[in-house]
Design a protein around this motif. Structure first.
Motif, PDB file in Angstrom:
ATOM      1  N   PRO A   3      13.939  37.463  -3.049  1.00  0.00           N
ATOM      2  CA  PRO A   3      12.792  36.285  -2.952  1.00  0.00           C
ATOM      3  C   PRO A   3      12.952  35.243  -2.296  1.00  0.00           C
ATOM      4  O   PRO A   3      14.075  34.563  -2.476  1.00  0.00           O
ATOM      5  N   SER A   4      11.909  34.735  -1.828  1.00  0.00           N
ATOM      6  CA  SER A   4      11.869  33.281  -1.168  1.00  0.00           C
ATOM      7  C   SER A   4      11.325  32.374  -2.179  1.00  0.00           C
ATOM      8  O   SER A   4      10.254  32.176  -2.208  1.00  0.00           O
ATOM      9  N   VAL A   5      12.321  31.827  -3.092  1.00  0.00           N
ATOM     10  CA  VAL A   5      11.799  31.072  -3.963  1.00  0.00           C
ATOM     11  C   VAL A   5      12.022  29.537  -3.696  1.00  0.00           C
ATOM     12  O   VAL A   5      13.198  29.079  -3.754  1.00  0.00           O
ATOM     13  N   ALA A   6      10.862  28.895  -3.277  1.00  0.00           N
ATOM     14  CA  ALA A   6      10.945  27.643  -2.589  1.00  0.00           C
ATOM     15  C   ALA A   6      10.186  26.534  -3.259  1.00  0.00           C
ATOM     16  O   ALA A   6       9.299  27.160  -4.021  1.00  0.00           O
ATOM     17  N   ALA A   7      10.373  25.384  -3.346  1.00  0.00           N
ATOM     18  CA  ALA A   7       9.595  24.233  -3.973  1.00  0.00           C
ATOM     19  C   ALA A   7       8.257  24.478  -3.484  1.00  0.00           C
ATOM     20  O   ALA A   7       7.936  24.717  -2.410  1.00  0.00           O
ATOM     21  N   ARG A   8       7.371  24.370  -4.459  1.00  0.00           N
ATOM     22  CA  ARG A   8       5.720  24.344  -3.976  1.00  0.00           C
ATOM     23  C   ARG A   8       5.097  23.133  -4.526  1.00  0.00           C
ATOM     24  O   ARG A   8       5.514  22.789  -5.524  1.00  0.00           O
ATOM     25  N   PRO A   9       4.103  22.833  -3.868  1.00  0.00           N
ATOM     26  CA  PRO A   9       3.316  21.762  -4.649  1.00  0.00           C
ATOM     27  C   PRO A   9       2.748  21.936  -6.027  1.00  0.00           C
ATOM     28  O   PRO A   9       2.082  23.013  -6.243  1.00  0.00           O
ATOM     29  N   ALA A  10       3.251  21.336  -7.022  1.00  0.00           N
ATOM     30  CA  ALA A  10       3.234  21.717  -8.121  1.00  0.00           C
ATOM     31  C   ALA A  10       1.963  21.423  -8.818  1.00  0.00           C
ATOM     32  O   ALA A  10       1.331  22.013  -9.671  1.00  0.00           O
ATOM     33  N   GLY A  11       1.044  20.596  -8.047  1.00  0.00           N
ATOM     34  CA  GLY A  11      -0.466  20.343  -8.727  1.00  0.00           C
ATOM     35  C   GLY A  11      -0.234  19.582  -9.876  1.00  0.00           C
ATOM     36  O   GLY A  11       0.700  19.056 -10.129  1.00  0.00           O
ATOM     37  N   ALA A  12      -1.495  19.111 -10.564  1.00  0.00           N
ATOM     38  CA  ALA A  12      -1.540  18.413 -11.645  1.00  0.00           C
ATOM     39  C   ALA A  12      -2.331  19.001 -12.817  1.00  0.00           C
ATOM     40  O   ALA A  12      -3.072  19.690 -12.469  1.00  0.00           O
ATOM     41  N   GLY A  13      -2.083  18.367 -14.098  1.00  0.00           N
ATOM     42  CA  GLY A  13      -2.968  18.745 -15.017  1.00  0.00           C
ATOM     43  C   GLY A  13      -2.434  19.494 -15.900  1.00  0.00           C
ATOM     44  O   GLY A  13      -3.024  19.885 -17.206  1.00  0.00           O
ATOM     45  N   PHE A  14      -1.073  20.179 -15.717  1.00  0.00           N
ATOM     46  CA  PHE A  14      -0.888  21.296 -16.802  1.00  0.00           C
ATOM     47  C   PHE A  14      -0.466  20.525 -17.997  1.00  0.00           C
ATOM     48  O   PHE A  14       0.460  19.630 -17.900  1.00  0.00           O
ATOM     49  N   PRO A  15      -0.973  20.972 -19.138  1.00  0.00           N
ATOM     50  CA  PRO A  15      -0.506  20.202 -20.428  1.00  0.00           C
ATOM     51  C   PRO A  15       0.899  20.610 -20.752  1.00  0.00           C
ATOM     52  O   PRO A  15       0.950  21.268 -21.885  1.00  0.00           O
ATOM     53  N   VAL A  60      -1.451  27.805 -13.172  1.00  0.00           N
ATOM     54  CA  VAL A  60      -0.350  27.289 -13.686  1.00  0.00           C
ATOM     55  C   VAL A  60       0.898  27.052 -12.726  1.00  0.00           C
ATOM     56  O   VAL A  60       0.659  27.506 -11.547  1.00  0.00           O
ATOM     57  N   PRO A  61       1.615  25.931 -12.824  1.00  0.00           N
ATOM     58  CA  PRO A  61       2.682  25.806 -11.956  1.00  0.00           C
ATOM     59  C   PRO A  61       3.732  26.945 -12.185  1.00  0.00           C
ATOM     60  O   PRO A  61       4.715  26.602 -13.104  1.00  0.00           O
ATOM     61  N   GLN A  62       3.608  28.023 -11.629  1.00  0.00           N
ATOM     62  CA  GLN A  62       4.440  29.046 -12.366  1.00  0.00           C
ATOM     63  C   GLN A  62       5.912  28.942 -12.198  1.00  0.00           C
ATOM     64  O   GLN A  62       6.740  29.324 -13.172  1.00  0.00           O
ATOM     65  N   ALA A 104       7.686  26.547 -12.259  1.00  0.00           N
ATOM     66  CA  ALA A 104       8.051  25.380 -12.895  1.00  0.00           C
ATOM     67  C   ALA A 104       7.961  25.791 -14.315  1.00  0.00           C
ATOM     68  O   ALA A 104       8.750  25.441 -15.218  1.00  0.00           O
ATOM     69  N   LEU A 105       6.993  26.456 -14.899  1.00  0.00           N
ATOM     70  CA  LEU A 105       7.007  27.269 -16.158  1.00  0.00           C
ATOM     71  C   LEU A 105       8.142  27.989 -16.466  1.00  0.00           C
ATOM     72  O   LEU A 105       8.768  28.132 -17.394  1.00  0.00           O
ATOM     73  N   LEU A 106       8.571  28.962 -15.461  1.00  0.00           N
ATOM     74  CA  LEU A 106       9.454  30.006 -15.581  1.00  0.00           C
ATOM     75  C   LEU A 106      10.900  29.111 -15.627  1.00  0.00           C
ATOM     76  O   LEU A 106      11.713  29.668 -16.525  1.00  0.00           O
ATOM     77  N   ARG A 107      10.993  28.161 -15.003  1.00  0.00           N
ATOM     78  CA  ARG A 107      12.243  27.344 -15.044  1.00  0.00           C
ATOM     79  C   ARG A 107      12.367  26.476 -16.422  1.00  0.00           C
ATOM     80  O   ARG A 107      13.479  26.555 -17.005  1.00  0.00           O
ATOM     81  N   ARG A 108      11.358  26.203 -17.043  1.00  0.00           N
ATOM     82  CA  ARG A 108      11.147  25.612 -18.197  1.00  0.00           C
ATOM     83  C   ARG A 108      11.758  26.560 -19.272  1.00  0.00           C
ATOM     84  O   ARG A 108      12.285  26.272 -20.305  1.00  0.00           O
ATOM     85  N   GLY A 109      11.551  28.084 -19.320  1.00  0.00           N
ATOM     86  CA  GLY A 109      11.853  28.909 -20.124  1.00  0.00           C
ATOM     87  C   GLY A 109      10.496  29.615 -20.745  1.00  0.00           C
ATOM     88  O   GLY A 109       9.680  29.106 -21.432  1.00  0.00           O
TER      89      GLY A 109
END
Length: 392
Positions: free
Chosen positions: A201-213, A280-282, A284-289
């Motif tokens: 997979p090409s897992v690269a940084a993406r614009p994360a967006g805003a507003g996820f609680p 969701v910032p997918q 980022a969420l996967l990295r968080r756990g």
């Protein structure tokens, strides 16, 4: 310095995997451009700032006719409708724009998405080397092996398309470049296929967006992500309800994040067990756990979960998803359920199995390690550089 033109359909799941490759090439000093019927989507996914600083250009193409696929279609009927309603008209519509982009940008290599046939056929006709970007591994398994009539119909339609926009004397299948096929997976998940460069997979940084609680997440409970991707909002209502029921039954130890782009299942504020959001910032969420992902077996979602060692419950809907779901189950990295029939009890049992059984997580971690070893965007860029040098 070489020039690379990426030809992509206006589909998030087909653009995201090559965003990192394009950025890698630009970072090495190459010129990068895109051809797509939705330039705004490319710019959003690639990142406005990153695209501008890398010198990237986006050439606009026409798109397929407006319309939608009947949500009840499944199996061969859904596949045929996809080709007849979307993929073939998209190729016809994009071809003039791709020809114009090649003429203006003068690429050394065209990188054509496996479902953006105009990229391959126009490059063939104009004598430009082209590589295939395979953002799903389903085509390598010969999904039409048991459907000879569909296979014959498809071969006839591709021949007509080649006569219209490509080189009538050409012989290469526009889904498989004779020069280079890049597959964003690995044999540990997809199995072996001749002539394919597996780059993971090409897992690269993406614009994360805003507003996820982020503050909503409870560190004392396991997070489960539920997503049906960006192209299945028309069929997911019942399934999302089932997921919500199964998650709430396990609220003592599990919290759910449910992606509902249509907003039809938005939970009232204050729900502490299931958060329903349009996106969701997918990564980022996967990295968080995340403890598990429940999804439609979309190739990108599956690979991003496995990259992070997260096991899955997969409920394929149509297109390549049954093939990818079979890969997940065969590899031991998840449990497959029936999208249209599963109830909360069966879904909950599948979720318990991937959360509590160490075998599924161990398999997910093994595949994730293989993905990272494959090299991702840098490996894909290496192959493209070699192609540009060899055929220049």
């Amino acid at each position: 310095m070489s020039r690379f033109l990426f030809v992509v359909p206006p589909l998030t799941g087909h653009i995201n995997p090559v965003v990192g490759v394009a950025a890698e090439l630009a970072g090495r000093g190459h010129r990068v451009a895109w051809a797509c019927s939705d330039p705004a989507l490319v710019r959003r996914l690639a990142g406005e700032g990153a695209g501008a600083s890398a010198g990237a250009e986006v050439f606009a193409c026409a798109g397929a006719p407006e319309g939608s696929r009947p949500p009840e279609l499944r199996g061969p009927e859904a596949l045929r409708f996809l080709w007849e309603w979307y993929l073939l008209p998209l190729a016809e519509a994009m071809a003039p724009g791709v020809r114009a982009a090649v003429g203006e940008f003068r690429p050394d290599v065209v990188v054509a998405d496996q479902q953006a046939f105009a990229g391959a056929l126009v490059a063939e006709r104009l004598g430009v080397p082209w590589a295939t970007s395979a953002t799903t591994s389903a085509e390598f398994t010969d999904p039409l092996a048991g459907l000879p009539k569909v296979r014959e119909w498809l071969a006839e339609r591709l021949a007509l398309l080649r006569a219209s926009v490509g080189d009538p004397a050409g012989r290469a299948d526009p889904r498989f470049s004779p020069h280079l096929v890049l597959a964003f997976s690995a044999p540990e998940l997809a199995g072996h296929a001749d002539g394919v460069r597996w780059v993971g997979p090409s897992v690269a940084a993406r614009p994360a967006g805003a507003g996820f609680p982020w503050e909503w997440l409870d560190a004392g409970r396991t997070t489960v992500l539920v997503t049906l991707g960006t192209a299945n909002t028309d069929v997911g209502a019942r399934f999302l309800d089932v997921c919500g029921e199964a998650l709430r039954e396990r609220a003592d130890r599990v919290q759910g994040v449910v992606v509902d782009p249509g907003g039809t299942r938005r939970a009232p504020g204050g729900d502490k067990d299931v958060l329903v959001v349009p996106s969701v910032p997918q990564l980022a969420l996967l990295r968080r756990g995340v403890g598990a992902v429940i999804c439609h077996a979309g190739h990108n979602t599956v690979c991003e979960a496995l990259w992070h060692g997260v096991p899955l419950v997969v409920a394929p809907i149509r297109d390549d998803q049954p093939v990818v779901a079979g890969q997940v189950a065969d590899a031991g990295a998840g449990v497959r359920v029936r999208f249209g029939r599963v109830g909360a009890r069966r879904l909950g049992a599948a979720l318990d199995a991937v959360l509590d059984g160490p075998g599924h997580r161990a398999a997910a971690e093994r595949i994730g390690a293989a993905f990272r070893t494959a090299g991702g965007s840098p490996a894909a860029a290496d192959h493209l550089e070699v192609l540009a040098r060899e055929l220049s």
